[in-house]
Write a protein that holds these residues in place. Sequence first.
Motif, PDB file in Angstrom:
ATOM      1  N   GLY A   1       0.816  -1.183   0.000  1.00 35.07           N
ATOM      2  CA  GLY A   1       0.000   0.000   0.000  1.00 35.07           C
ATOM      3  C   GLY A   1       0.860   1.248   0.000  1.00 35.07           C
ATOM      4  O   GLY A   1       2.022   1.197   0.385  1.00 35.07           O
ATOM      5  N   VAL A   2       0.308   2.331  -0.441  1.00 33.32           N
ATOM      6  CA  VAL A   2       1.011   3.613  -0.431  1.00 33.32           C
ATOM      7  C   VAL A   2       0.066   4.689   0.078  1.00 33.32           C
ATOM      8  O   VAL A   2      -1.086   4.762  -0.328  1.00 33.32           O
ATOM      9  N   HIS A   3       0.536   5.498   1.034  1.00 33.77           N
ATOM     10  CA  HIS A   3      -0.237   6.629   1.540  1.00 33.77           C
ATOM     11  C   HIS A   3       0.568   7.900   1.333  1.00 33.77           C
ATOM     12  O   HIS A   3       1.712   8.006   1.773  1.00 33.77           O
ATOM     13  N   ALA A   4      -0.027   8.860   0.641  1.00 34.70           N
ATOM     14  CA  ALA A   4       0.632  10.139   0.387  1.00 34.70           C
ATOM     15  C   ALA A   4      -0.127  11.241   1.096  1.00 34.70           C
ATOM     16  O   ALA A   4      -1.271  11.523   0.777  1.00 34.70           O
ATOM     17  N   ARG A   5       0.517  11.856   2.072  1.00 40.95           N
ATOM     18  CA  ARG A   5      -0.053  12.982   2.809  1.00 40.95           C
ATOM     19  C   ARG A   5       0.547  14.253   2.245  1.00 40.95           C
ATOM     20  O   ARG A   5       1.757  14.351   2.072  1.00 40.95           O
ATOM     21  N   ALA A  93     -11.170   8.864   4.233  1.00 40.16           N
ATOM     22  CA  ALA A  93      -9.954   8.509   4.962  1.00 40.16           C
ATOM     23  C   ALA A  93     -10.140   7.180   5.689  1.00 40.16           C
ATOM     24  O   ALA A  93      -9.231   6.346   5.718  1.00 40.16           O
ATOM     25  N   LEU A  94     -11.315   6.975   6.256  1.00 43.91           N
ATOM     26  CA  LEU A  94     -11.580   5.702   6.930  1.00 43.91           C
ATOM     27  C   LEU A  94     -11.597   4.552   5.930  1.00 43.91           C
ATOM     28  O   LEU A  94     -11.105   3.457   6.210  1.00 43.91           O
ATOM     29  N   GLU A  95     -12.154   4.805   4.749  1.00 41.39           N
ATOM     30  CA  GLU A  95     -12.142   3.784   3.695  1.00 41.39           C
ATOM     31  C   GLU A  95     -10.697   3.473   3.289  1.00 41.39           C
ATOM     32  O   GLU A  95     -10.334   2.298   3.128  1.00 41.39           O
ATOM     33  N   ASP A  96      -9.877   4.512   3.134  1.00 39.58           N
ATOM     34  CA  ASP A  96      -8.466   4.307   2.801  1.00 39.58           C
ATOM     35  C   ASP A  96      -7.769   3.470   3.872  1.00 39.58           C
ATOM     36  O   ASP A  96      -7.001   2.556   3.561  1.00 39.58           O
ATOM     37  N   LEU A  97      -8.030   3.782   5.124  1.00 41.36           N
ATOM     38  CA  LEU A  97      -7.409   3.052   6.223  1.00 41.36           C
ATOM     39  C   LEU A  97      -7.816   1.578   6.190  1.00 41.36           C
ATOM     40  O   LEU A  97      -6.984   0.689   6.383  1.00 41.36           O
ATOM     41  N   GLU A  98      -9.088   1.327   5.903  1.00 40.22           N
ATOM     42  CA  GLU A  98      -9.534  -0.061   5.801  1.00 40.22           C
ATOM     43  C   GLU A  98      -8.833  -0.776   4.644  1.00 40.22           C
ATOM     44  O   GLU A  98      -8.345  -1.899   4.796  1.00 40.22           O
ATOM     45  N   LEU A  99      -8.762  -0.130   3.468  1.00 37.65           N
ATOM     46  CA  LEU A  99      -8.085  -0.740   2.326  1.00 37.65           C
ATOM     47  C   LEU A  99      -6.615  -1.003   2.629  1.00 37.65           C
ATOM     48  O   LEU A  99      -6.077  -2.067   2.308  1.00 37.65           O
ATOM     49  N   LEU A 100      -5.941  -0.040   3.264  1.00 33.56           N
ATOM     50  CA  LEU A 100      -4.525  -0.210   3.594  1.00 33.56           C
ATOM     51  C   LEU A 100      -4.305  -1.314   4.623  1.00 33.56           C
ATOM     52  O   LEU A 100      -3.231  -1.912   4.674  1.00 33.56           O
ATOM     53  N   SER A 101      -5.314  -1.605   5.429  1.00 35.70           N
ATOM     54  CA  SER A 101      -5.159  -2.650   6.441  1.00 35.70           C
ATOM     55  C   SER A 101      -4.974  -4.026   5.809  1.00 35.70           C
ATOM     56  O   SER A 101      -4.502  -4.952   6.456  1.00 35.70           O
ATOM     57  N   TYR A 102      -5.321  -4.171   4.536  1.00 36.75           N
ATOM     58  CA  TYR A 102      -5.146  -5.441   3.840  1.00 36.75           C
ATOM     59  C   TYR A 102      -3.743  -5.604   3.253  1.00 36.75           C
ATOM     60  O   TYR A 102      -3.429  -6.661   2.701  1.00 36.75           O
ATOM     61  N   ALA A 103      -2.908  -4.591   3.356  1.00 38.44           N
ATOM     62  CA  ALA A 103      -1.545  -4.674   2.831  1.00 38.44           C
ATOM     63  C   ALA A 103      -0.777  -5.747   3.589  1.00 38.44           C
ATOM     64  O   ALA A 103      -0.683  -5.704   4.811  1.00 38.44           O
ATOM     65  N   ALA A 119      -1.762   3.282   9.457  1.00 38.86           N
ATOM     66  CA  ALA A 119      -1.924   2.322   8.359  1.00 38.86           C
ATOM     67  C   ALA A 119      -0.885   1.201   8.475  1.00 38.86           C
ATOM     68  O   ALA A 119      -1.218   0.023   8.290  1.00 38.86           O
ATOM     69  N   ARG A 120       0.349   1.564   8.811  1.00 39.76           N
ATOM     70  CA  ARG A 120       1.395   0.531   8.984  1.00 39.76           C
ATOM     71  C   ARG A 120       1.038  -0.406  10.125  1.00 39.76           C
ATOM     72  O   ARG A 120       1.227  -1.613  10.028  1.00 39.76           O
ATOM     73  N   GLU A 121       0.552   0.143  11.220  1.00 43.88           N
ATOM     74  CA  GLU A 121       0.183  -0.687  12.372  1.00 43.88           C
ATOM     75  C   GLU A 121      -0.968  -1.622  12.039  1.00 43.88           C
ATOM     76  O   GLU A 121      -0.969  -2.777  12.425  1.00 43.88           O
ATOM     77  N   ARG A 122      -1.959  -1.122  11.310  1.00 45.41           N
ATOM     78  CA  ARG A 122      -3.118  -1.957  10.954  1.00 45.41           C
ATOM     79  C   ARG A 122      -2.734  -3.048   9.970  1.00 45.41           C
ATOM     80  O   ARG A 122      -3.321  -4.109   9.960  1.00 45.41           O
ATOM     81  N   ALA A 123      -1.743  -2.765   9.110  1.00 44.87           N
ATOM     82  CA  ALA A 123      -1.340  -3.737   8.096  1.00 44.87           C
ATOM     83  C   ALA A 123      -0.425  -4.825   8.674  1.00 44.87           C
ATOM     84  O   ALA A 123      -0.280  -5.870   8.087  1.00 44.87           O
ATOM     85  N   ALA A 124       0.159  -4.541   9.808  1.00 48.82           N
ATOM     86  CA  ALA A 124       1.151  -5.488  10.385  1.00 48.82           C
ATOM     87  C   ALA A 124       0.520  -6.787  10.829  1.00 48.82           C
ATOM     88  O   ALA A 124      -0.580  -6.916  11.180  1.00 48.82           O
TER      89      ALA A 124
END
Length: 124
Positions: A1-5, A93-103, A119-124
């Motif tokens: 996943g990639v997150h750009a702030r 943003a919540l949708e993005d966080l959910e999608l990133l959690s599948y990384a 996002a990194r913590e959720r994906a771990a």
Amino acid sequence: GVHARHRSQRDDGSNAISFTARLEAAMARAGCINATCSIVAASDRSAFFDAVSKWHAHRFENVSFSLPTLVIGSHARERGPLAEHGPFAGASALEDLELLSYAKDGVVGTARSSFSELARERAA
């Protein structure tokens, strides 16, 4: 996943070069360049999605084997007091966080971004 702030209102997100370079390196480490995988893109600027989509189309245009799939959330334009964080700072943003959690193989994020860290913590 990639997150750009994007911290500046002047930054429309169209310059995704540093993110795509890090994303490609992460994909190589995970063995995803020549295999079936998904790339989840999350951002607070729509131009970032356009830039990543163009990179994806160009990078894999001559690939005859399994193509990595680019996944981008719906990103409905939102209104409210969160304009500092871009037009996708609420439910998107919540949708993005959910999608990133599948990384499964990591998240390429933005330095000093609490969203990237989450996002990194959720994906771990």
